[in-house]
Design a protein around this motif. Structure first.
Motif, PDB file in Angstrom:
ATOM      1  N   CYS A 251       0.842  -1.191   0.000  1.00 25.65           N
ATOM      2  CA  CYS A 251       0.000   0.000   0.000  1.00 25.65           C
ATOM      3  C   CYS A 251       0.881   1.246   0.000  1.00 25.65           C
ATOM      4  N   ILE A 252       0.532   2.221  -0.814  1.00 24.12           N
ATOM      5  CA  ILE A 252       1.348   3.444  -0.890  1.00 24.12           C
ATOM      6  C   ILE A 252       1.278   4.255   0.405  1.00 24.12           C
ATOM      7  N   LEU A 253       0.352   3.916   1.285  1.00 24.72           N
ATOM      8  CA  LEU A 253       0.231   4.621   2.559  1.00 24.72           C
ATOM      9  C   LEU A 253       0.929   3.889   3.706  1.00 24.72           C
ATOM     10  N   ALA A 254       1.465   2.715   3.421  1.00 24.23           N
ATOM     11  CA  ALA A 254       2.054   1.892   4.478  1.00 24.23           C
ATOM     12  C   ALA A 254       3.333   2.503   5.031  1.00 24.23           C
ATOM     13  N   ALA A 258       6.539  -1.641   7.396  1.00 23.16           N
ATOM     14  CA  ALA A 258       5.520  -2.571   6.901  1.00 23.16           C
ATOM     15  C   ALA A 258       5.827  -2.984   5.472  1.00 23.16           C
ATOM     16  N   LEU A 259       6.310  -2.049   4.661  1.00 24.76           N
ATOM     17  CA  LEU A 259       6.679  -2.365   3.282  1.00 24.76           C
ATOM     18  C   LEU A 259       7.844  -3.354   3.241  1.00 24.76           C
ATOM     19  N   VAL A 260       8.825  -3.139   4.132  1.00 20.57           N
ATOM     20  CA  VAL A 260       9.978  -4.034   4.185  1.00 20.57           C
ATOM     21  C   VAL A 260       9.535  -5.437   4.592  1.00 20.57           C
ATOM     22  N   ARG A 261       8.689  -5.522   5.603  1.00 21.80           N
ATOM     23  CA  ARG A 261       8.220  -6.839   6.050  1.00 21.80           C
ATOM     24  C   ARG A 261       7.422  -7.528   4.951  1.00 21.80           C
ATOM     25  N   SER A 262       6.584  -6.777   4.244  1.00 22.76           N
ATOM     26  CA  SER A 262       5.808  -7.361   3.156  1.00 22.76           C
ATOM     27  C   SER A 262       6.722  -7.852   2.035  1.00 22.76           C
ATOM     28  N   ALA A 263       7.799  -7.110   1.768  1.00 21.31           N
ATOM     29  CA  ALA A 263       8.741  -7.526   0.729  1.00 21.31           C
ATOM     30  C   ALA A 263       9.452  -8.821   1.122  1.00 21.31           C
ATOM     31  N   GLN A 264       9.693  -9.002   2.419  1.00 20.93           N
ATOM     32  CA  GLN A 264      10.285 -10.259   2.884  1.00 20.93           C
ATOM     33  C   GLN A 264       9.317 -11.425   2.690  1.00 20.93           C
ATOM     34  N   LEU A 265       8.046 -11.155   2.891  1.00 21.03           N
ATOM     35  CA  LEU A 265       7.030 -12.197   2.789  1.00 21.03           C
ATOM     36  C   LEU A 265       6.578 -12.420   1.348  1.00 21.03           C
ATOM     37  N   ASN A 266       6.727 -11.395   0.509  1.00 22.02           N
ATOM     38  CA  ASN A 266       6.257 -11.452  -0.880  1.00 22.02           C
ATOM     39  C   ASN A 266       7.356 -10.960  -1.825  1.00 22.02           C
ATOM     40  N   PRO A 267       8.479 -11.670  -1.906  1.00 23.22           N
ATOM     41  CA  PRO A 267       9.605 -11.184  -2.705  1.00 23.22           C
ATOM     42  C   PRO A 267       9.311 -11.065  -4.199  1.00 23.22           C
ATOM     43  N   GLY A 268       8.513 -11.989  -4.732  1.00 21.00           N
ATOM     44  CA  GLY A 268       8.198 -11.940  -6.161  1.00 21.00           C
ATOM     45  C   GLY A 268       7.436 -10.688  -6.557  1.00 21.00           C
ATOM     46  N   ALA A 297      14.833  -5.147   2.504  1.00 25.51           N
ATOM     47  CA  ALA A 297      14.253  -6.420   2.919  1.00 25.51           C
ATOM     48  C   ALA A 297      15.297  -7.533   2.849  1.00 25.51           C
ATOM     49  N   ALA A 298      16.105  -7.499   1.805  1.00 25.55           N
ATOM     50  CA  ALA A 298      17.137  -8.515   1.642  1.00 25.55           C
ATOM     51  C   ALA A 298      18.259  -8.370   2.661  1.00 25.55           C
ATOM     52  N   ALA A 299      18.516  -7.122   3.085  1.00 25.75           N
ATOM     53  CA  ALA A 299      19.625  -6.854   4.013  1.00 25.75           C
ATOM     54  C   ALA A 299      19.213  -6.983   5.470  1.00 25.75           C
ATOM     55  N   THR A 300      17.917  -7.217   5.733  1.00 24.79           N
ATOM     56  CA  THR A 300      17.405  -7.318   7.097  1.00 24.79           C
ATOM     57  C   THR A 300      17.122  -8.776   7.417  1.00 24.79           C
ATOM     58  N   PRO A 301      18.017  -9.449   8.151  1.00 21.26           N
ATOM     59  CA  PRO A 301      17.839 -10.887   8.396  1.00 21.26           C
ATOM     60  C   PRO A 301      16.648 -11.201   9.296  1.00 21.26           C
ATOM     61  N   GLU A 302      16.384 -10.325  10.248  1.00 20.09           N
ATOM     62  CA  GLU A 302      15.265 -10.539  11.156  1.00 20.09           C
ATOM     63  C   GLU A 302      14.088  -9.669  10.737  1.00 20.09           C
ATOM     64  N   PRO A 303      12.866 -10.138  10.982  1.00 24.13           N
ATOM     65  CA  PRO A 303      11.700  -9.302  10.671  1.00 24.13           C
ATOM     66  C   PRO A 303      11.788  -7.963  11.408  1.00 24.13           C
ATOM     67  N   PRO A 304      11.562  -6.842  10.724  1.00 26.63           N
ATOM     68  CA  PRO A 304      11.632  -5.544  11.389  1.00 26.63           C
ATOM     69  C   PRO A 304      10.463  -5.350  12.354  1.00 26.63           C
ATOM     70  N   LYS A 305      10.634  -4.441  13.285  1.00 22.98           N
ATOM     71  CA  LYS A 305       9.523  -4.049  14.149  1.00 22.98           C
ATOM     72  C   LYS A 305       8.614  -3.163  13.305  1.00 22.98           C
ATOM     73  N   VAL A 306       7.450  -3.659  13.011  1.00 21.08           N
ATOM     74  CA  VAL A 306       6.597  -3.002  12.034  1.00 21.08           C
ATOM     75  C   VAL A 306       5.713  -1.940  12.666  1.00 21.08           C
ATOM     76  N   ALA A 307       5.784  -0.741  12.115  1.00 25.92           N
ATOM     77  CA  ALA A 307       4.897   0.350  12.535  1.00 25.92           C
ATOM     78  C   ALA A 307       3.661   0.340  11.662  1.00 25.92           C
ATOM     79  N   CYS A 308       2.528   0.711  12.240  1.00 26.49           N
ATOM     80  CA  CYS A 308       1.303   0.806  11.447  1.00 26.49           C
ATOM     81  C   CYS A 308       1.396   2.063  10.575  1.00 26.49           C
ATOM     82  N   TRP A 309       0.383   2.290   9.798  1.00 29.12           N
ATOM     83  CA  TRP A 309       0.438   3.443   8.891  1.00 29.12           C
ATOM     84  C   TRP A 309      -0.863   4.224   8.926  1.00 29.12           C
ATOM     85  N   GLN A 310      -0.796   5.410   8.351  1.00 29.27           N
ATOM     86  CA  GLN A 310      -1.952   6.273   8.301  1.00 29.27           C
ATOM     87  C   GLN A 310      -2.625   6.106   6.954  1.00 29.27           C
ATOM     88  N   GLY A 311      -3.893   5.781   6.939  1.00 24.38           N
ATOM     89  CA  GLY A 311      -4.616   5.561   5.679  1.00 24.38           C
ATOM     90  C   GLY A 311      -5.873   6.321   5.642  1.00 24.38           C
TER      91      GLY A 311
END
Length: 311
Positions: A251-254, A258-268, A297-311
């Motif tokens: 999401c462009i508002l994320a 959250a974007l980094v974590r999503s990229a780790q989970l959805n690399p394709g 996402a590739a350089a972060t071995p552990e899942p980041p502490k994810v902040a929520c976003w304003q939407g």
């Protein structure tokens, strides 16, 4: 059928007269807020004896959506024995549409919402009106559009009313007629029409009267999760993986995390968006490119502490 063991009674908000509507359309994303909204709606619709008027709708975002979202939304509707409909934009999907337009959506130009959610849901309204007319209904068909938007999510959503009329220039209701007359007066004097005088560009028209209800608008995140756990409905695994919301995968508002974590989970899909970004020469967002997100996402071995976003 699943029954929520927890009812918040809308924290003092008044419940609309549900029996006055021919259709009650519940917009679901399979995320936590729409789950809480659906459980609360079921409580009040059961009390009003109008469960058969609820239509659960999911706006399918295609390849931009988390895997299994559509199926989970259908599962949530089925748990309550509710009719389930899927709507989607006709034509190219969201990622292809970004490439066609040569630009990503932005906070100021959220064409993704209008093209892929609001527009398709309004086509469902049209279909429901036809159903009512085929069954012999005469006059405007009353539709209650129910969503899981909450004030805590953003300053913009904080300004929303828990209940409002989705007015329009062609709506014949007294309030829209009054606003239309005001607007015409300003136009006749060659003046700019102020916001309070505009009927709006909502979903109402001569054939349907549409109101919007946000049952969980005043709820906190803790309230939402309490309702979700009490409902017994299955939660999307993206939450357990660290995501605070179930929106588009990117999401462009994320928030950046959250974007980094999503990229780790959805690399394709992340790599595809980065490739689109490079081809069209338009950054995912002014403050961050998708290429940067993929690299982080590739350089972060552990899942980041994810902040929520304003939407």
């Amino acid at each position: 059928m699943v029954h929520s063991q927890l009812a918040f009674d809308l924290f003092g908000q008044e419940v609309p007269d549900l029996a006055s509507y021919q259709w009650i359309v519940a917009n679901v994303s399979a995320g936590k807020d729409s789950m809480a909204m659906l459980t609360e709606l079921v409580v009040h619709a059961t009390a009003a004896g109008v469960m058969d008027r609820i239509v659960v709708v999911h706006a399918d975002l295609g390849e931009a959506e988390w895997e299994g979202t559509r199926e989970l939304a259908a599962e949530h509707a089925a748990a309550y024995g509710l009719r389930f409909e899927v709507v989607a934009r006709t034509g190219s999907g969201l990622i292809d549409r970004i490439e066609e337009r040569g630009m990503f959506p932005s906070a100021d130009n959220r064409w993704c919402t209008s093209d892929f959610k609001r527009g398709p849901v309004r086509r469902l309204f049209t279909a429901l009106v036809r159903e009512s007319e085929a069954a012999g209904h005469r006059g405007q068909v009353r539709i209650l559009n129910v969503m899981g938007l909450r004030a805590d999510e953003s300053p913009a959503r904080r300004k929303l009313l828990a209940f409002s009329h989705d007015g329009a220039w062609t709506c014949p209701c007294p309030e829209c007629r009054r606003r239309r007359a005001l607007a015409e007066g300003y136009k006749a004097r060659g003046q700019k029409v102020p916001k309070h005088a505009k009927p709006g560009w909502g979903a109402s028209n001569t054939r349907r009267h549409v109101d919007t209800w946000l049952p969980v608008h005043a709820w906190t995140t803790a309230d939402v999760w309490s309702a979700v756990w009490a409902s017994g409905l299955r939660v999307h695994p993206a939450y357990a993986a660290g995501m605070p919301r179930l929106s588009c995968m990117f999401c462009i508002l994320a928030s950046r995390s959250a974007l980094v974590r999503s990229a780790q989970l959805n690399p394709g899909p992340a790599a595809r968006l980065a490739a689109v970004e490079a081809r069209i020469g338009h950054r995912f967002r002014l403050d961050v490119s998708m290429a940067e997100i993929v690299a982080e996402a590739a350089a972060t071995p552990e899942p980041p502490k994810v902040a929520c976003w304003q939407g």
